[in-house]
Enzyme design. Structure first.
Site, PDB file in Angstrom:
ATOM      1  N   HIS A   1      -9.446  -4.264  74.039  1.00  0.00           N
ATOM      2  CA  HIS A   1      -8.103  -4.670  74.431  1.00  0.00           C
ATOM      3  C   HIS A   1      -7.941  -4.878  75.936  1.00  0.00           C
ATOM      4  O   HIS A   1      -7.011  -5.539  76.372  1.00  0.00           O
ATOM      5  CB  HIS A   1      -7.090  -3.613  73.993  1.00  0.00           C
ATOM      6  CG  HIS A   1      -6.820  -3.637  72.523  1.00  0.00           C
ATOM      7  ND1 HIS A   1      -7.799  -3.426  71.591  1.00  0.00           N
ATOM      8  CD2 HIS A   1      -5.667  -3.864  71.835  1.00  0.00           C
ATOM      9  CE1 HIS A   1      -7.264  -3.499  70.378  1.00  0.00           C
ATOM     10  NE2 HIS A   1      -5.982  -3.768  70.506  1.00  0.00           N
TER      11      HIS A   1
ATOM     12  N   CYS B   1     -13.332  -1.414  76.352  1.00  0.00           N
ATOM     13  CA  CYS B   1     -12.464  -1.451  75.173  1.00  0.00           C
ATOM     14  C   CYS B   1     -12.051  -2.899  74.967  1.00  0.00           C
ATOM     15  O   CYS B   1     -11.737  -3.606  75.937  1.00  0.00           O
ATOM     16  CB  CYS B   1     -11.233  -0.581  75.411  1.00  0.00           C
ATOM     17  SG  CYS B   1     -10.014  -0.722  74.094  1.00  0.00           S
TER      18      CYS B   1
ATOM     19  N   GLU C   1      -1.417  -4.908  72.780  1.00  0.00           N
ATOM     20  CA  GLU C   1      -0.903  -5.382  71.472  1.00  0.00           C
ATOM     21  C   GLU C   1       0.544  -5.858  71.582  1.00  0.00           C
ATOM     22  O   GLU C   1       0.985  -6.720  70.831  1.00  0.00           O
ATOM     23  CB  GLU C   1      -0.994  -4.260  70.437  1.00  0.00           C
ATOM     24  CG  GLU C   1      -2.401  -3.796  70.148  1.00  0.00           C
ATOM     25  CD  GLU C   1      -2.937  -4.267  68.803  1.00  0.00           C
ATOM     26  OE1 GLU C   1      -2.130  -4.559  67.916  1.00  0.00           O
ATOM     27  OE2 GLU C   1      -4.171  -4.343  68.668  1.00  0.00           O
TER      28      GLU C   1
ATOM     29  N   ASP D   1     -13.582  -5.387  64.138  1.00  0.00           N
ATOM     30  CA  ASP D   1     -12.876  -4.595  65.157  1.00  0.00           C
ATOM     31  C   ASP D   1     -11.794  -3.774  64.472  1.00  0.00           C
ATOM     32  O   ASP D   1     -11.412  -4.052  63.328  1.00  0.00           O
ATOM     33  CB  ASP D   1     -12.239  -5.513  66.214  1.00  0.00           C
ATOM     34  CG  ASP D   1     -11.536  -4.704  67.303  1.00  0.00           C
ATOM     35  OD1 ASP D   1     -12.132  -3.722  67.796  1.00  0.00           O
ATOM     36  OD2 ASP D   1     -10.369  -5.006  67.634  1.00  0.00           O
ATOM     37  N   SER D   2     -11.302  -2.773  65.176  1.00  0.00           N
ATOM     38  CA  SER D   2     -10.224  -1.960  64.622  1.00  0.00           C
ATOM     39  C   SER D   2      -8.922  -2.761  64.501  1.00  0.00           C
ATOM     40  O   SER D   2      -8.045  -2.387  63.731  1.00  0.00           O
ATOM     41  CB  SER D   2      -9.994  -0.741  65.524  1.00  0.00           C
ATOM     42  OG  SER D   2      -9.710  -1.175  66.834  1.00  0.00           O
TER      43      SER D   2
ATOM     44  N   CYS E   1     -15.856  -3.650  68.329  1.00  0.00           N
ATOM     45  CA  CYS E   1     -15.064  -2.487  68.739  1.00  0.00           C
ATOM     46  C   CYS E   1     -15.952  -1.482  69.481  1.00  0.00           C
ATOM     47  O   CYS E   1     -16.966  -1.023  68.942  1.00  0.00           O
ATOM     48  CB  CYS E   1     -14.491  -1.841  67.474  1.00  0.00           C
ATOM     49  SG  CYS E   1     -13.534  -0.365  67.776  1.00  0.00           S
TER      50      CYS E   1
HETATM   51  N1  DGL Z   1     -11.104  -1.738  69.424  1.00  0.00           N
HETATM   52  C1  DGL Z   1     -11.020  -0.489  70.122  1.00  0.00           C
HETATM   53  C2  DGL Z   1     -12.143  -0.367  71.149  1.00  0.00           C
HETATM   54  O1  DGL Z   1     -12.726  -1.341  71.595  1.00  0.00           O
HETATM   55  C3  DGL Z   1      -9.703  -0.304  70.820  1.00  0.00           C
HETATM   56  C4  DGL Z   1      -8.521  -0.120  69.920  1.00  0.00           C
HETATM   57  C5  DGL Z   1      -8.548   1.160  69.107  1.00  0.00           C
HETATM   58  O2  DGL Z   1      -8.379   2.259  69.653  1.00  0.00           O
HETATM   59  O3  DGL Z   1      -8.744   1.025  67.917  1.00  0.00           O
HETATM   60  O4  DGL Z   1     -12.465   0.726  71.536  1.00  0.00           O
END
Ligand code: DGL
Length: 274
Positions: A192, A190, A156, A13-14, A76
């Site tokens: 998050h 997403c 976050e 993930d990011s 992600c």
């Molecule tokens: N992990 C990203 C997603 O699911 C969200 C956070 C980001 O923008 O990096 O799209």
């Protein structure tokens, strides 16, 4: 059991949002060992171009492959939307599972005729991957989308409830929910956003079903492991975490997303560009 079945499953993930997907995977596959990489130095991906996200995703998954993973989960949404075909090609024959198809599947199961609303990052919305994945399963279903970029830093920061969170949720969701016909289902597109599930549910109202792709992604992984005879049959060692920045913060804040404590001793700082 073949030795290869004891190899870990990679999750990428990011940042730490993908821990919501890992949480579902842990619940669904308690005998598997996981290694998670959060590209915390370069988050957010959601505001970056598809080319940049693809480059980052290739680097991150290459780092995980060095740990001999047997299957890769792209937790992600933004990276799945931008880079899934490139990752499948680069990682072959290792199977790669993204979160968008399972999310679309769950959305269509919840509202077969639609209307379906999707909230995601700017990159995911612009790329249209959810729209395409839903269309492929429900060609007639009306689809509406809304980028909710502020939800990422809010999650976050732990700003997941209360007056400010509610005001921002209204700002994003009210126009989306006012579309005619009103959505029956809202996809949390997403990683998050599940952290803000309570406030989103309150603002959306009872009649809108919230869909989180984490559980359906875990089902897809379980199915693939069974199909390829890759499932681990005995409980395995500690899960590992790799991050590109701020391991202590990851261990501390990651708890919110994973739903269980993260031992800072299992969080390693890595450099993806070296
Ligand atoms: N992990 C990203 C997603 O699911 C969200 C956070 C980001 O923008 O990096 O799209």
């Amino acid at each position: 059991m073949s030795v290869s079945n004891a190899r870990p499953i990679g999750i990428f993930d990011s940042g730490m949002g993908g821990l919501t997907v890992m949480r579902a995977l842990l619940a669904r596959l308690p005998k598997e060992r996981f290694i998670y990489l959060g590209d915390t130095a370069r988050l957010p991906y959601g505001t970056k171009s598809g080319d940049t996200v693809t480059r980052y995703a290739l680097q991150a998954t290459a780092a995980l492959m060095r740990h001999d993973v047997k299957l890769m989960v792209v937790a992600c949404n933004t990276a799945t939307a931008a880079a899934l075909p490139a990752l499948e090609e680069a990682l072959a024959p290792t199977p790669v599972v993204g979160v968008i198809d399972p999310g679309a599947e769950a959305a269509v199961a919840a509202a077969p005729q639609g209307p379906i609303a999707v909230i995601a990052t700017e990159g995911t919305v612009k790329g249209g991957a959810y729209r395409a994945a839903i269309r492929a399963r429900a060609p007639e279903a009306p689809i509406a989308q809304q980028a909710c970029p502020l939800f990422v830093p809010m999650a976050e920061e732990g700003l997941v409830d209360g007056e400010i969170a509610e005001a921002i949720a209204h700002r994003y969701l009210d126009p989306l929910l006012a579309t005619v016909p009103k959505p029956k289902c809202l996809v949390l597109g997403c990683t998050h956003f599940p952290a803000l599930k309570d406030v989103i549910a309150r603002v959306a109202g009872n009649e809108v079903v919230l869909v989180d792709s984490a559980a359906t992604t875990a089902d897809a992984v379980a199915m693939l492991l069974a199909e390829r005879n890759l499932a681990s049959r005995s409980a395995s060692g500690p899960h590992q975490f790799l991050v590109t920045d701020a391991p202590d913060r990851f261990a501390r804040v990651g708890e919110i997303f994973l739903g269980q404590p993260i031992d800072p001793g299992n969080v390693e700082l890595v450099d993806l560009q070296s």
